[in-house]
Structures are given as C-alpha cells and as structure tokens.
Write an enzyme that holds these catalytic residues in place. Sequence first.
Site, PDB file in Angstrom:
ATOM      1  N   LYS A  13       0.844  -1.205   0.000  1.00  0.00           N
ATOM      2  CA  LYS A  13       0.000   0.000   0.000  1.00  0.00           C
ATOM      3  C   LYS A  13       0.879   1.254   0.000  1.00  0.00           C
ATOM      4  O   LYS A  13       0.690   2.161  -0.802  1.00  0.00           O
ATOM      5  CB  LYS A  13      -0.922   0.033   1.237  1.00  0.00           C
ATOM      6  CG  LYS A  13      -1.847  -1.168   1.364  1.00  0.00           C
ATOM      7  CD  LYS A  13      -2.774  -1.038   2.563  1.00  0.00           C
ATOM      8  CE  LYS A  13      -2.082  -0.990   3.908  1.00  0.00           C
ATOM      9  NZ  LYS A  13      -1.368  -2.250   4.265  1.00  0.00           N
ATOM     10  N   ARG A  87      -9.718   0.726   8.025  1.00  0.00           N
ATOM     11  CA  ARG A  87      -9.565  -0.718   7.854  1.00  0.00           C
ATOM     12  C   ARG A  87     -10.697  -1.516   8.493  1.00  0.00           C
ATOM     13  O   ARG A  87     -10.644  -2.741   8.520  1.00  0.00           O
ATOM     14  CB  ARG A  87      -8.190  -1.239   8.253  1.00  0.00           C
ATOM     15  CG  ARG A  87      -7.563  -0.787   9.502  1.00  0.00           C
ATOM     16  CD  ARG A  87      -6.114  -1.312   9.616  1.00  0.00           C
ATOM     17  NE  ARG A  87      -5.148  -0.376   9.075  1.00  0.00           N
ATOM     18  CZ  ARG A  87      -3.850  -0.615   8.968  1.00  0.00           C
ATOM     19  NH1 ARG A  87      -3.343  -1.757   9.349  1.00  0.00           N
ATOM     20  NH2 ARG A  87      -3.046   0.300   8.478  1.00  0.00           N
ATOM     21  N   ARG A 126      11.840  -6.106   4.901  1.00  0.00           N
ATOM     22  CA  ARG A 126      11.546  -4.672   4.746  1.00  0.00           C
ATOM     23  C   ARG A 126      12.506  -3.834   5.588  1.00  0.00           C
ATOM     24  O   ARG A 126      12.836  -4.172   6.715  1.00  0.00           O
ATOM     25  CB  ARG A 126      10.108  -4.356   5.158  1.00  0.00           C
ATOM     26  CG  ARG A 126       9.886  -2.828   5.210  1.00  0.00           C
ATOM     27  CD  ARG A 126       8.453  -2.412   5.213  1.00  0.00           C
ATOM     28  NE  ARG A 126       7.679  -2.895   6.338  1.00  0.00           N
ATOM     29  CZ  ARG A 126       6.379  -2.685   6.477  1.00  0.00           C
ATOM     30  NH1 ARG A 126       5.723  -2.012   5.544  1.00  0.00           N
ATOM     31  NH2 ARG A 126       5.739  -3.150   7.508  1.00  0.00           N
ATOM     32  N   ARG A 159      11.035  -2.221  11.195  1.00  0.00           N
ATOM     33  CA  ARG A 159       9.876  -1.951  12.053  1.00  0.00           C
ATOM     34  C   ARG A 159       9.754  -3.067  13.069  1.00  0.00           C
ATOM     35  O   ARG A 159       9.784  -4.232  12.706  1.00  0.00           O
ATOM     36  CB  ARG A 159       8.609  -1.838  11.187  1.00  0.00           C
ATOM     37  CG  ARG A 159       8.408  -0.425  10.679  1.00  0.00           C
ATOM     38  CD  ARG A 159       7.275  -0.281   9.731  1.00  0.00           C
ATOM     39  NE  ARG A 159       6.019  -0.867  10.179  1.00  0.00           N
ATOM     40  CZ  ARG A 159       4.884  -0.778   9.498  1.00  0.00           C
ATOM     41  NH1 ARG A 159       4.866  -0.117   8.342  1.00  0.00           N
ATOM     42  NH2 ARG A 159       3.783  -1.338   9.937  1.00  0.00           N
ATOM     43  N   ARG A 170      -1.107  -9.414  12.938  1.00  0.00           N
ATOM     44  CA  ARG A 170      -1.652  -8.256  12.212  1.00  0.00           C
ATOM     45  C   ARG A 170      -2.557  -8.713  11.078  1.00  0.00           C
ATOM     46  O   ARG A 170      -3.628  -8.133  10.859  1.00  0.00           O
ATOM     47  CB  ARG A 170      -0.500  -7.408  11.639  1.00  0.00           C
ATOM     48  CG  ARG A 170       0.215  -6.589  12.696  1.00  0.00           C
ATOM     49  CD  ARG A 170       1.595  -6.126  12.228  1.00  0.00           C
ATOM     50  NE  ARG A 170       1.577  -5.291  11.053  1.00  0.00           N
ATOM     51  CZ  ARG A 170       2.658  -5.065  10.292  1.00  0.00           C
ATOM     52  NH1 ARG A 170       3.822  -5.622  10.592  1.00  0.00           N
ATOM     53  NH2 ARG A 170       2.576  -4.271   9.240  1.00  0.00           N
TER      54      ARG A 170
HETATM   55  P1  AP5 Z   1       4.811  -1.618   1.943  1.00  0.00           P
HETATM   56  O1  AP5 Z   1       4.586  -0.739   0.775  1.00  0.00           O
HETATM   57  O2  AP5 Z   1       5.572  -1.093   3.096  1.00  0.00           O
HETATM   58  O3  AP5 Z   1       3.421  -2.306   2.383  1.00  0.00           O
HETATM   59  P2  AP5 Z   1       2.204  -1.738   3.227  1.00  0.00           P
HETATM   60  O4  AP5 Z   1       0.979  -2.341   2.633  1.00  0.00           O
HETATM   61  O5  AP5 Z   1       2.290  -0.266   3.337  1.00  0.00           O
HETATM   62  O6  AP5 Z   1       2.493  -2.466   4.603  1.00  0.00           O
HETATM   63  P3  AP5 Z   1       2.400  -1.927   6.092  1.00  0.00           P
HETATM   64  O7  AP5 Z   1       3.122  -2.917   6.949  1.00  0.00           O
HETATM   65  O8  AP5 Z   1       2.817  -0.498   6.170  1.00  0.00           O
HETATM   66  O9  AP5 Z   1       0.866  -2.045   6.340  1.00  0.00           O
HETATM   67  P4  AP5 Z   1       0.127  -2.114   7.685  1.00  0.00           P
HETATM   68  O10 AP5 Z   1      -1.218  -1.816   7.231  1.00  0.00           O
HETATM   69  O11 AP5 Z   1       0.276  -3.340   8.471  1.00  0.00           O
HETATM   70  O12 AP5 Z   1       0.922  -1.074   8.607  1.00  0.00           O
HETATM   71  P5  AP5 Z   1       0.680   0.467   8.858  1.00  0.00           P
HETATM   72  O13 AP5 Z   1       1.974   1.140   8.854  1.00  0.00           O
HETATM   73  O14 AP5 Z   1      -0.401   0.975   7.990  1.00  0.00           O
HETATM   74  O15 AP5 Z   1       5.550  -2.950   1.390  1.00  0.00           O
HETATM   75  C1  AP5 Z   1       5.909  -3.977   2.292  1.00  0.00           C
HETATM   76  C2  AP5 Z   1       7.262  -4.573   1.884  1.00  0.00           C
HETATM   77  O16 AP5 Z   1       7.127  -5.230   0.626  1.00  0.00           O
HETATM   78  C3  AP5 Z   1       8.361  -3.521   1.670  1.00  0.00           C
HETATM   79  O17 AP5 Z   1       9.578  -4.116   2.034  1.00  0.00           O
HETATM   80  C4  AP5 Z   1       8.313  -3.249   0.171  1.00  0.00           C
HETATM   81  O18 AP5 Z   1       9.569  -2.820  -0.338  1.00  0.00           O
HETATM   82  C5  AP5 Z   1       7.961  -4.639  -0.364  1.00  0.00           C
HETATM   83  N1  AP5 Z   1       7.169  -4.628  -1.580  1.00  0.00           N
HETATM   84  C6  AP5 Z   1       6.200  -3.750  -1.948  1.00  0.00           C
HETATM   85  N2  AP5 Z   1       5.677  -4.092  -3.132  1.00  0.00           N
HETATM   86  C7  AP5 Z   1       6.318  -5.253  -3.515  1.00  0.00           C
HETATM   87  C8  AP5 Z   1       6.217  -6.101  -4.651  1.00  0.00           C
HETATM   88  N3  AP5 Z   1       5.341  -5.861  -5.659  1.00  0.00           N
HETATM   89  N4  AP5 Z   1       7.009  -7.213  -4.697  1.00  0.00           N
HETATM   90  C9  AP5 Z   1       7.897  -7.465  -3.691  1.00  0.00           C
HETATM   91  N5  AP5 Z   1       8.048  -6.686  -2.604  1.00  0.00           N
HETATM   92  C10 AP5 Z   1       7.262  -5.592  -2.518  1.00  0.00           C
HETATM   93  O19 AP5 Z   1       0.112   0.428  10.359  1.00  0.00           O
HETATM   94  C11 AP5 Z   1       0.983   0.151  11.435  1.00  0.00           C
HETATM   95  C12 AP5 Z   1       0.187  -0.023  12.694  1.00  0.00           C
HETATM   96  O20 AP5 Z   1      -0.523   1.183  13.005  1.00  0.00           O
HETATM   97  C13 AP5 Z   1      -0.901  -1.095  12.629  1.00  0.00           C
HETATM   98  O21 AP5 Z   1      -0.374  -2.371  12.908  1.00  0.00           O
HETATM   99  C14 AP5 Z   1      -1.888  -0.614  13.703  1.00  0.00           C
HETATM  100  O22 AP5 Z   1      -1.409  -0.933  14.978  1.00  0.00           O
HETATM  101  C15 AP5 Z   1      -1.831   0.897  13.524  1.00  0.00           C
HETATM  102  N6  AP5 Z   1      -2.824   1.367  12.568  1.00  0.00           N
HETATM  103  C16 AP5 Z   1      -2.596   1.886  11.319  1.00  0.00           C
HETATM  104  N7  AP5 Z   1      -3.746   2.208  10.717  1.00  0.00           N
HETATM  105  C17 AP5 Z   1      -4.737   1.886  11.590  1.00  0.00           C
HETATM  106  C18 AP5 Z   1      -6.149   1.952  11.524  1.00  0.00           C
HETATM  107  N8  AP5 Z   1      -6.783   2.403  10.430  1.00  0.00           N
HETATM  108  N9  AP5 Z   1      -6.849   1.536  12.606  1.00  0.00           N
HETATM  109  C19 AP5 Z   1      -6.237   1.071  13.717  1.00  0.00           C
HETATM  110  N10 AP5 Z   1      -4.894   0.952  13.829  1.00  0.00           N
HETATM  111  C20 AP5 Z   1      -4.146   1.363  12.768  1.00  0.00           C
HETATM  112 MG    MG Z   2       2.562   1.084   4.903  1.00  0.00          MG
END
Ligand code: AP5
Ligand code: MG
Length: 216
Positions: A13, A87, A126, A159, A170
Amino acid sequence: MRLLLVGPPGAGKGTQARRLAEEMGVPHIASGDLLRAAIGAGTKLGLEAKSYVDRGDLAPDVVVVRIVSDRLTEPDASAFVLDGFPRTKEQALALDNVLAKLDLPLEQVIHLEVPDDEIVERLAARRYCPECHRAYHMLHDPPRSDEVCDDDGSKLARRPDDEPHTVRHRLAVQYHEPIGPLLNHYKDRGILVSVEGVGTVEEVAERVAKVAEEFR
Ligand code: AP5
Ligand code: MG
C-alpha cells in the site's frame, strides 16, 4: 482525485500510494506513518496508540480517526491518496462523516490482494526510512546504497512489528477479520476495484495506474 488503498499489511500500500501520490501531485496520507510520527514525537495520541502498534493490534478508533481527520482538514488535502485508514467498516463510516463535512467524498477504493505467505516474506526483508517513511525491500526494491534512504540519506530501520509472529497477528486481526464488511461498504457504493498485488513493484504500479486512470 481522492483515492484509498486497502489491503493486508505488507501488500505494498505504502509503496504504491507514494508513487501514485507523486504522479498525481497530491499528498500521500498513511495512518501508520502518522501514528509512528506521533509515537516518535511522544504526543498524547502517540502514547495512547503505542502499545497497540507494538503488539500489532488495531489502535483505538478515537486515536486513529482524530489523527487522520486532522491531516485531512489541512489545506493541501482536497485531493489525496489515503493508505491504511479505514480498515474496518466502523472507521469507513467515521471517514464518510469527516469527508461529507468537507464536501470531499472518496472517489475510488483500490484493494491490493496479496497472499499471506508472500507478506511474511516481504516484511521480513523490509527496511523503512524513519524520516520520510519510504519502504524498501532488501531483495526486490533495495536502496541504491546499503541501508541508507535514496531520498534523504537517513539510516534505514526495521519496524518492530515486522517480526513474523506479529505479522501473522496483524494479518488476522487487522485484515482477515474486518476486510469483508469494509469491502462490501465500498462495493455497495460502486467505487471498489481489486488489483493483483503480486509481481514486481513496477508491474503492480502499472496495474494500479491503469485502474486509477479509468476512474478519472
Ligand atoms: P509496503 O509498501 O511497506 O506495504 P504496506 O501495505 O504499506 O504495509 P504496512 O506494513 O505499512 O501495512 P500495515 O497496514 O500493516 O501497517 P501500517 O503502517 O499501515 O511494502 C511492504 C514490503 O514489501 C516492503 O519491504 C516493500 O519494499 C515490499 N514490496 C512492496 N511491493 C512489492 C512487490 N510488488 N514485490 C515485492 N516486494 C514488494 O500500520 C501500522 C500499525 O498502526 C498497525 O499495525 C496498527 O497498529 C496501527 N494502525 C494503522 N492504521 C490503523 C487503523 N486504520 N486503525 C487502527 N490501527 C491502525
Ligand atoms: Mg505502509
């Protein structure tokens, strides 16, 4: 264009939202990045969210809704790529309220689909930039210079919530449980599109750009 990317943790994402936002000249608004910044700055909302984020649980709605709606009411946010919020269906209803008051309804939702096993592998490799939040993958999308951000030269970090057992947690509580009602909410509005998230970053970017283009 006001667009939302949803999908499992590690679906790409952030990687895709960042590129799309740059191409469209609009802000990339990511709930996870906003939460990590608040935690790093030690704000009241950051302190309230910290233990949830560390455990891989959903942070409380009051905290997330506040942090994202504050960002959405800034002057540059009349168009945006939103990532990671909402989400759950409850959060989607809260977002609908915020955007209705601003008269800026969401126009498209892209669901990035990636299987669980691929996600555990991606997140194990990552690294991310603590300054600009850009994500790298040490094999598939590495930085030009080892462990240093291409954009601002900061030292890359891991992370803490990317440990495999936290990633599985998660996936279960933040994706598989809430995703059905969330997708139905947007399907009913006719603004949902699914995109296959497996393939190179470039291949996925082309698919995302194509569906975003069709909606414009
Ligand atoms: P990346 O682009 O970083 O993926 P992402 O979908 O952004 O993953 P996140 O881990 O950031 O999502 P998340 O939703 O769990 O965490 P968030 O930070 O939002 O890509 C991932 C990896 O893959 C990277 O290494 C990248 O280089 C690689 N990659 C990308 N595309 C690729 C491809 N095509 N092929 C191969 N490799 C690839 O949230 C963190 C925390 O915050 C949550 O756990 C929760 O506690 C809290 N939080 C956030 N939002 C909310 C909400 N709405 N409600 C409640 N709690 C929330
Ligand atoms: Mg992200």
